[in-house]
Enzyme design. Structure first.
Site, PDB file in Angstrom:
ATOM      1  N   GLY A 138       0.820  -0.956   0.226  1.00  0.00           N
ATOM      2  CA  GLY A 138       0.032   0.353  -0.388  1.00  0.00           C
ATOM      3  C   GLY A 138       1.018   1.614  -0.081  1.00  0.00           C
ATOM      4  O   GLY A 138       1.015   2.004  -1.305  1.00  0.00           O
ATOM      5  N   ARG A 261      -3.609  14.747  -4.695  1.00  0.00           N
ATOM      6  CA  ARG A 261      -3.310  14.703  -3.358  1.00  0.00           C
ATOM      7  C   ARG A 261      -3.846  15.943  -2.246  1.00  0.00           C
ATOM      8  O   ARG A 261      -4.045  15.702  -1.782  1.00  0.00           O
ATOM      9  CB  ARG A 261      -1.589  14.393  -2.244  1.00  0.00           C
ATOM     10  CG  ARG A 261      -1.490  14.537  -0.995  1.00  0.00           C
ATOM     11  CD  ARG A 261      -0.603  13.645  -1.043  1.00  0.00           C
ATOM     12  NE  ARG A 261      -0.089  12.103  -1.346  1.00  0.00           N
ATOM     13  CZ  ARG A 261       0.940  11.462  -1.885  1.00  0.00           C
ATOM     14  NH1 ARG A 261       2.138  12.556  -2.075  1.00  0.00           N
ATOM     15  NH2 ARG A 261       1.106  10.603  -2.054  1.00  0.00           N
ATOM     16  N   ILE A 356     -21.593  18.539  19.323  1.00  0.00           N
ATOM     17  CA  ILE A 356     -22.631  19.723  19.716  1.00  0.00           C
ATOM     18  C   ILE A 356     -23.945  18.954  19.493  1.00  0.00           C
ATOM     19  O   ILE A 356     -24.589  19.600  20.232  1.00  0.00           O
ATOM     20  CB  ILE A 356     -22.165  20.442  18.488  1.00  0.00           C
ATOM     21  CG1 ILE A 356     -21.254  21.662  19.343  1.00  0.00           C
ATOM     22  CG2 ILE A 356     -22.869  21.393  17.973  1.00  0.00           C
ATOM     23  CD1 ILE A 356     -20.639  22.730  18.454  1.00  0.00           C
ATOM     24  N   GLY A 358     -25.026  16.293  20.252  1.00  0.00           N
ATOM     25  CA  GLY A 358     -25.133  15.132  21.470  1.00  0.00           C
ATOM     26  C   GLY A 358     -25.709  13.737  20.515  1.00  0.00           C
ATOM     27  O   GLY A 358     -25.117  13.307  19.855  1.00  0.00           O
ATOM     28  N   GLY A 359     -26.567  13.657  21.152  1.00  0.00           N
ATOM     29  CA  GLY A 359     -27.182  12.008  20.832  1.00  0.00           C
ATOM     30  C   GLY A 359     -27.293  12.056  19.736  1.00  0.00           C
ATOM     31  O   GLY A 359     -27.496  10.551  18.880  1.00  0.00           O
ATOM     32  N   GLU A 382      -4.382   7.477  -0.768  1.00  0.00           N
ATOM     33  CA  GLU A 382      -3.722   8.846  -1.012  1.00  0.00           C
ATOM     34  C   GLU A 382      -2.416   8.953  -0.319  1.00  0.00           C
ATOM     35  O   GLU A 382      -2.211  10.263  -0.731  1.00  0.00           O
ATOM     36  CB  GLU A 382      -4.021   9.918  -2.259  1.00  0.00           C
ATOM     37  CG  GLU A 382      -5.139   9.301  -2.989  1.00  0.00           C
ATOM     38  CD  GLU A 382      -5.079  10.192  -3.745  1.00  0.00           C
ATOM     39  OE1 GLU A 382      -4.564  11.214  -4.119  1.00  0.00           O
ATOM     40  OE2 GLU A 382      -6.350  10.149  -4.414  1.00  0.00           O
TER      41      GLU A 382
END
Length: 399
Positions: A138, A261, A356, A358-359, A382
């Site tokens: 890789g 890139r 921010i 939350g749930g 990359e």
């Protein structure tokens, strides 16, 4: 509404500002509401066709091959990716892979090869893919095992590739294989232990329907997009489909990655800007303890860090693109800095946006939840962040 004041910086000209405005308007209309893309393959085919029909893919190839500009313009790529990523992560992927997948042809293809493939890429009529990575190769490209053997007017490929974006849906692949042995040496990227040299690697265009090429498995990831492993078994390719001279494949691959890139950094910027927009909207509408969430100093501190991080990443990203376009200098170091800082910063910004919310931030289908999944792979593909650090250090020590 995302901040657009960065477009006033001297990195850009009026054509870039027009591109940003026109593509943003197009995306707001054509990509509005977001998409779950349940059938990812079909969605990518549709997105490539849409982008091609509307002319946006013309920025992925040079003018001589059906593109919009004389040469591939890094700033235009970055503006396009940032804009698309802010609206729809899969649309950004579809655009980016047309550029990356065909970039080696733009750089090193013969006039005949460019004429056969690039106009179809620009029109959205052919899907491109970049086949470099292997199971044990890789970041360490020098460990590549796929072989190319000359046989008359053909080259015969044997080996395998994995983590190939657009794998399984591409019409052609730019494939890298070891065509000749080279002395044991440190790999040219300076990232490995030098088991083999990256010299001796060549690049070839392989049509998806070529006998001997097969898709051996699809890979499911947390932010779905077409990804697959490929096998080559006595896969015969015309020698005329070689990109550059024998043994120049590694150089071609690195030149391709140097161009694109910085655009990975821009995509991360797009995700980060969307996360900040979502966080501000939530913080200014959510009531807690008799006031808005935005009225708490801890929330304000988080917003300040997010906004500053975005501006920092933007300056590095567009500096790299400007240096390549205007100064026409090698930007290996600057592009690596941009990718490292932008992707790592975007990960932090999106994580804070989820906090921010939350749930609600971890509920499937929420914008910040999708961004949380989208951003993670950008820190790896990359060139992982750790590899970018090695590249930056190597280039800095050279100086």
């Amino acid at each position: 509404m995302s901040d657009k004041t960065y477009l006033d910086l001297p990195f850009f000209d009026d054509a870039h500002r027009a591109l940003a405005a026109e593509l943003d308007a197009w995306a707001a209309e054509r990509l509005s509401g977001g998409h779950d893309h349940v059938d990812t393959d079909a969605a990518c085919h549709n997105l490539v066709a849409m982008l091609g029909e509307s002319g946006w893919l013309e920025y992925c190839v040079p003018k001589a091959a059906g593109g919009r500009l004389e040469r591939i313009d890094s700033r235009s790529l970055c503006i396009a990716r940032e804009t698309l990523a802010r609206h729809d992560g899969l649309a950004d992927f579809a655009f980016a892979m047309q550029g990356l997948g065909s970039g080696s042809i733009s750089i090193a293809g013969s006039e005949d090869v460019r004429g056969r493939y690039l106009p179809r890429v620009a029109q959205g009529e052919a899907i491109a893919a970049f086949a470099l990575s292997e199971r044990e190769a890789g970041s360490d490209v020098a460990a590549m095992l796929t072989r190319a053997r000359a046989d008359g007017d053909s080259v015969v490929l044997n080996g395998s590739k994995t983590w190939i974006s657009n794998g399984g849906i591409a019409d052609f692949y730019c494939v890298f294989a070891r065509e000749m042995d080279a002395p044991r040496a440190e790999d040219a990227a300076g990232t490995g232990g030098g088991v083999k040299s990256s010299r001796g690697i060549s690049a070839f265009v392989v049509d998806a329907d070529t006998p001997g090429l097969s898709v051996t498995g699809r890979i499911d990831v947390i932010a779905p997009h077409p990804l697959a492993s490929l096998a080559f078994e006595d896969c015969r390719v015309p020698a005329a489909n070689r990109l550059g001279a024998p043994g120049e494949g590694f150089k071609v691959a690195m030149q391709t990655l140097d161009i694109f890139r910085a655009s990975v950094a821009a995509a991360a910027l797009g995700f980060a800007r969307r996360a900040l927009d979502e966080a501000i909207a939530r913080a200014t509408s959510r009531k807690m303890f008799g006031q808005r969430l935005a009225d708490f100093q801890l929330t304000q501190a988080a917003i300040a860090d997010m906004a500053t991080g975005i501006d920092t990443a933007a300056l590095l990203t567009y500096r790299a693109a400007w240096l390549r376009d205007v100064k026409q200098t090698r930007t290996t170091r600057e592009a690596a800095m941009a990718k490292m800082v932008s992707t790592e910063t975007a990960q932090t910004i999106i994580d804070r946006a989820v906090q921010i919310f939350g749930g609600l931030g971890v509920v499937s289908g929420q914008a910040v939840e999708k961004l949380y999944r989208e951003i993670r792979s950008l820190r790896i593909y990359e060139g992982a962040t750790e590899v970018q650090k090695l590249i930056i250090a190597r280039e800095t020590l050279k100086g």
